[in-house]
Motif scaffolding. Structure first.
Motif, PDB file in Angstrom:
ATOM      1  N   ASN A  26     -49.799 -85.863 -85.142  1.00  0.00           N
ATOM      2  CA  ASN A  26     -49.573 -84.614 -85.867  1.00  0.00           C
ATOM      3  C   ASN A  26     -48.346 -84.701 -86.759  1.00  0.00           C
ATOM      4  OD1 ASN A  26     -51.665 -82.532 -85.181  1.00  0.00           O
ATOM      5  ND2 ASN A  26     -51.138 -83.260 -83.149  1.00  0.00           N
ATOM      6  N   LYS A  27     -47.301 -85.375 -86.314  1.00  0.00           N
ATOM      7  CA  LYS A  27     -46.103 -85.553 -87.144  1.00  0.00           C
ATOM      8  C   LYS A  27     -46.403 -86.406 -88.374  1.00  0.00           C
ATOM      9  CE  LYS A  27     -42.501 -84.804 -83.727  1.00  0.00           C
ATOM     10  NZ  LYS A  27     -41.390 -85.389 -82.972  1.00  0.00           N
ATOM     11  N   GLN A  28     -47.391 -87.291 -88.247  1.00  0.00           N
ATOM     12  CA  GLN A  28     -47.788 -88.142 -89.375  1.00  0.00           C
ATOM     13  C   GLN A  28     -48.800 -87.451 -90.280  1.00  0.00           C
ATOM     14  OE1 GLN A  28     -49.169 -91.791 -87.565  1.00  0.00           O
ATOM     15  NE2 GLN A  28     -47.101 -92.444 -87.030  1.00  0.00           N
ATOM     16  N   GLY A  29     -49.139 -86.195 -89.974  1.00  0.00           N
ATOM     17  CA  GLY A  29     -50.066 -85.445 -90.804  1.00  0.00           C
ATOM     18  C   GLY A  29     -51.520 -85.571 -90.405  1.00  0.00           C
ATOM     19  N   ASN A  30     -51.794 -86.250 -89.307  1.00  0.00           N
ATOM     20  CA  ASN A  30     -53.166 -86.397 -88.815  1.00  0.00           C
ATOM     21  C   ASN A  30     -53.452 -85.302 -87.795  1.00  0.00           C
ATOM     22  OD1 ASN A  30     -53.430 -88.840 -90.280  1.00  0.00           O
ATOM     23  ND2 ASN A  30     -52.353 -89.894 -88.643  1.00  0.00           N
ATOM     24  N   ASN A  31     -54.485 -84.514 -88.023  1.00  0.00           N
ATOM     25  CA  ASN A  31     -54.836 -83.436 -87.112  1.00  0.00           C
ATOM     26  C   ASN A  31     -55.368 -84.021 -85.816  1.00  0.00           C
ATOM     27  OD1 ASN A  31     -55.241 -80.814 -86.265  1.00  0.00           O
ATOM     28  ND2 ASN A  31     -57.316 -80.759 -87.063  1.00  0.00           N
ATOM     29  N   TYR A  32     -54.633 -83.842 -84.724  1.00  0.00           N
ATOM     30  CA  TYR A  32     -55.012 -84.377 -83.413  1.00  0.00           C
ATOM     31  C   TYR A  32     -54.728 -83.308 -82.362  1.00  0.00           C
ATOM     32  CZ  TYR A  32     -55.975 -88.116 -80.081  1.00  0.00           C
ATOM     33  OH  TYR A  32     -56.540 -88.907 -79.107  1.00  0.00           O
ATOM     34  N   PRO A  33     -55.635 -82.331 -82.219  1.00  0.00           N
ATOM     35  CA  PRO A  33     -55.397 -81.240 -81.260  1.00  0.00           C
ATOM     36  C   PRO A  33     -55.580 -81.697 -79.813  1.00  0.00           C
ATOM     37  CG  PRO A  33     -57.541 -80.994 -82.275  1.00  0.00           C
ATOM     38  CD  PRO A  33     -56.882 -82.174 -82.943  1.00  0.00           C
ATOM     39  N   ILE A  73     -54.771 -64.478 -84.570  1.00  0.00           N
ATOM     40  CA  ILE A  73     -54.637 -65.729 -85.313  1.00  0.00           C
ATOM     41  C   ILE A  73     -53.662 -65.480 -86.450  1.00  0.00           C
ATOM     42  CG2 ILE A  73     -55.837 -67.444 -86.702  1.00  0.00           C
ATOM     43  CD1 ILE A  73     -58.340 -66.776 -84.999  1.00  0.00           C
ATOM     44  N   LYS A  74     -52.550 -66.210 -86.416  1.00  0.00           N
ATOM     45  CA  LYS A  74     -51.503 -65.987 -87.416  1.00  0.00           C
ATOM     46  C   LYS A  74     -51.648 -66.881 -88.633  1.00  0.00           C
ATOM     47  CE  LYS A  74     -48.181 -64.194 -84.162  1.00  0.00           C
ATOM     48  NZ  LYS A  74     -46.804 -64.163 -83.733  1.00  0.00           N
ATOM     49  N   ASN A  75     -52.364 -67.978 -88.497  1.00  0.00           N
ATOM     50  CA  ASN A  75     -52.518 -68.894 -89.627  1.00  0.00           C
ATOM     51  C   ASN A  75     -53.962 -69.397 -89.663  1.00  0.00           C
ATOM     52  OD1 ASN A  75     -52.343 -70.752 -91.648  1.00  0.00           O
ATOM     53  ND2 ASN A  75     -50.897 -72.100 -90.636  1.00  0.00           N
ATOM     54  N   SER A  76     -54.847 -68.617 -90.271  1.00  0.00           N
ATOM     55  CA  SER A  76     -56.257 -69.007 -90.319  1.00  0.00           C
ATOM     56  C   SER A  76     -56.508 -70.144 -91.300  1.00  0.00           C
ATOM     57  CB  SER A  76     -57.135 -67.809 -90.655  1.00  0.00           C
ATOM     58  OG  SER A  76     -56.778 -67.299 -91.924  1.00  0.00           O
ATOM     59  N   ALA A  77     -55.493 -70.529 -92.071  1.00  0.00           N
ATOM     60  CA  ALA A  77     -55.636 -71.637 -93.013  1.00  0.00           C
ATOM     61  C   ALA A  77     -55.204 -72.963 -92.386  1.00  0.00           C
ATOM     62  CB  ALA A  77     -54.809 -71.366 -94.269  1.00  0.00           C
ATOM     63  N   SER A  78     -54.962 -72.977 -91.064  1.00  0.00           N
ATOM     64  CA  SER A  78     -54.552 -74.217 -90.416  1.00  0.00           C
ATOM     65  C   SER A  78     -55.683 -75.242 -90.485  1.00  0.00           C
ATOM     66  CB  SER A  78     -54.178 -73.960 -88.957  1.00  0.00           C
ATOM     67  OG  SER A  78     -55.344 -73.664 -88.211  1.00  0.00           O
ATOM     68  N   LYS A  79     -55.372 -76.495 -90.316  1.00  0.00           N
ATOM     69  CA  LYS A  79     -56.382 -77.547 -90.376  1.00  0.00           C
ATOM     70  C   LYS A  79     -57.487 -77.330 -89.349  1.00  0.00           C
ATOM     71  CE  LYS A  79     -53.518 -81.333 -92.080  1.00  0.00           C
ATOM     72  NZ  LYS A  79     -52.983 -82.662 -91.783  1.00  0.00           N
ATOM     73  N   LEU A  80     -57.116 -76.833 -88.186  1.00  0.00           N
ATOM     74  CA  LEU A  80     -58.101 -76.616 -87.142  1.00  0.00           C
ATOM     75  C   LEU A  80     -58.984 -75.398 -87.418  1.00  0.00           C
ATOM     76  CD1 LEU A  80     -59.215 -77.372 -84.332  1.00  0.00           C
ATOM     77  CD2 LEU A  80     -57.459 -75.897 -83.357  1.00  0.00           C
TER      78      LEU A  80
END
Length: 86
Positions: A26-33, A73-80
């Motif tokens: 995630n710190k590298q910008g890769n979405n990994y939930p 949901i506070k940020n619906s534009a999140s990657k997830l």
């Protein structure tokens, strides 16, 4: 569940590796939930807390039985979330 979380178990060390890997990705910008349900949720909290005594990390919450809380949901534009439909 009847299983306890102990810092010296192979299960906890493998989960810790996965959580730390997800943080790095995630710190590298890769979405990994990471998703944890029931004991898995407590395990993620335990790993992230840095605490070595599970019982010190867990606090009993009372008075919430049968109470429903809205999911805000506070940020619906999140990657997830941006891929979900309304």
């Amino acid at each position: 569940g009847a299983m306890a979380i102990a810092n010296d178990t192979n299960w906890v060390s493998k989960a810790s590796f996965i959580v730390q890997y997800a943080i790095k990705q995630n710190k590298q910008g890769n979405n990994y939930p990471i998703w944890g349900t029931c004991l898995g949720y407590y395990l993620v909290m335990y790993v992230l807390s840095g605490e070595t005594d599970y019982m010190k990390m867990v606090t009993r919450v009372t008075g919430e039985g049968g109470v429903l809380h809205p999911l805000i949901i506070k940020n619906s534009a999140s990657k997830l979330l941006k891929t979900f439909t309304k």
